[in-house]
Design an enzyme around this catalytic site. Structure first.
Site: not given
Length: 489
Positions: A168, A170-172
């Site tokens: 994803a 947005w995933c760190y």
């Protein structure tokens, strides 16, 4: 010496010669009635003697089972993957035990709560994963081969091994993996040209763009719940007949470029370029620890027990990982409680042997058993389901021969449940608080001497009353006869 005549003088039961007695029909009938009355009263007294005589009191808890309490449970989560399911226990003393696994079993299940595989063993050292120091800028997309639903199915049939990174933007952790994955993908394409070599391909799926592929695409039901998830699909794995999904594996090793390339090399060891038949189990011992079969369903049955201090605390079940991120808006912590009990479990055999105690026990020791707590998405996303349990100990003791013996100990509880919005990831919480008091049920058996005394009283009383009634009846008959005789004269 004392003469026998003097001894005879203290005889309480002087005998009347049989020739001086006369049997009567009325006396025989009264004797039968008296005998039946004796039998009936004897039966009532015997039943009373055998019955449990209990007394209940509330006292300060004098537990003999130590400072810890067993919490035994079997809970099914249809939408929580065993891959990330974590069982945590904490208390007011500040004790926090995270991701307990030693006494816990996790079994993948389908939406109908049927087991789809054997026990799943979680990887506990994900927080130690090495991500490398590569930095390829701040591009929001991966530079390797993107996969869509149609391309995904095409590539799984064409390549013997397809390694897919579900991520994803947005995933760190996805962004930490991105530079290493892009570089490893490039190296792999250079070594194994996809145009001429069908042994391996590295690709990526953006789960924000392809949510169906990550969640519920038929045949390829990947059940991605944490990002990033690296899955390995082998051509020839076929379909599971019972669930209709491709078997595949998850990679849990380091995420730096060298480790990813090494992972690909390990996968290709049993495969020759001209060999189109895949050895499904051909993994080296060195790589075995970084590969595990991925759950073929998105649910998990969590069963086992944990030990907690006898102070207010909570049992929390949630998704947890030291190297993955979760989309809280897509998480659903609905669950079905098969059983939840405190203290030592009372076996069915013990309950059978102690049926006489059932009126006093077993009413609330399994208050949540068989209950479902389902979030139908009518509420907002990111919902935590909480249960508030108040526990009290119940003990049954028996007093025999002047000593007390503990027959059984159990913990009963009341339960109140609610839902609440969570500011972090949704969870299933079981708050518990033990009462400082305990219910003491004392079993007080009647003494045998008391039983014998009552039996003697029954026999003597009925015999005496019957004799009185017979005497009254005979005297009445005699008087009536005298009156009739006087009238005739």
């Amino acid at each position: 010496m004392v003469s026998t005549s003097k001894i005879k003088s203290v005889d309480f039961y002087r005998k009347i010669p049989r020739d001086l007695t006369e049997a009567s029909l009325s006396g025989a009938g009264l004797s039968i009635v008296a005998a039946l009355a004796m039998l009936f009263l004897f039966g009532m007294e015997l039943s009373s003697y055998l019955a449990i005589n209990t007394s209940t009191s509330v006292i300060v808890d004098k537990s003999s089972d130590g400072d810890f309490l067993n919490i035994d449970f079997n809970i099914s989560f249809p939408a929580l993957s065993c891959e990330f399911a974590s069982v945590d226990v904490s208390d007011v003393f500040g004790t926090h035990r995270l991701n307990i696994s030693k006494t816990i079993r996790k079994v993948p299940i389908d939406p109908h709560l049927r087991a789809t595989a054997e026990e799943f063993h979680s990887t506990s050292d994900l927080h130690l994963i090495n991500h490398g120091d590569e930095d390829h800028g701040d591009n929001s997309t991966y530079a390797d081969i993107p996969l869509t639903g149609a391309a995904f199915e095409k590539f799984t049939h064409h390549f013997q091994i397809l390694v897919v990174n579900f991520y994803a933007p947005w995933c760190y952790w996805s962004n930490r993996l991105k530079p290493s994955w892009v570089k490893a993908s490039q190296i792999t394409r250079e070594r194994y040209n996809p145009g001429t070599d069908d042994r391996v391909l590295l690709g990526s799926v953006d789960c924000t763009e392809e949510p169906t592929l990550c969640k519920s695409l038929p045949i390829f039901s990947n059940h991605i719940q944490g990002y990033p998830s690296i899955r390995i699909f082998r051509r020839g794995s076929g379909l599971r007949e019972d669930h209709g999904n491709h078997e595949h594996e998850s990679y849990y090793g380091d995420r730096d470029t060298d480790s990813l390339v090494k992972m690909v090399e390990e996968l290709l060891k049993p495969i020759k370029k001209e060999d189109h038949k895949l050895a499904l189990d051909g993994k080296s011992d060195n790589a075995a620890s970084t590969f595990k079969k991925a759950p073929v369903s998105g649910g998990c049955r969590i069963e086992g027990y944990v030990r907690a201090k006898k102070v207010p605390g909570e049992l929390v079940i949630s998704a947890h990982s030291g190297a993955h991120s979760f989309d809280a808006s897509q998480m659903n912590m609905s669950h079905i409680v098969t059983h939840l009990t405190f203290g030592t479990m009372v076996s069915e055999r013990l309950w059978t042997d102690m049926k006489r105690l059932l009126p006093y026990l077993g009413q609330s020791y399994d208050r949540l058993n068989g209950k479902s707590f389902i979030n139908e998405r009518q509420l907002d996303a990111n919902v935590t389901i909480e249960h508030y349990l108040q526990i009290i100990k119940t003990e049954v003791i028996s007093r025999r021969s002047g000593q007390e013996h503990s027959l059984i100990e159990e913990y009963e509880y009341t339960a109140h449940s609610s839902v609440a919005r969570s500011y972090h990831y949704p969870e299933a919480k079981f708050h518990f608080e033990l009462s400082p008091m305990q219910v003491l049920i004392s079993e007080n058996p009647k003494s045998f001497s008391h039983f014998i005394t009552n039996v003697c009283a029954i026999i003597g009383g009925v015999f005496t009353v019957a004799g009185i009634l017979d005497s009254i009846f005979q005297n009445t008959v005699r008087m009536v006869k005298k009156i009739e005789l006087g009238k005739n004269i």
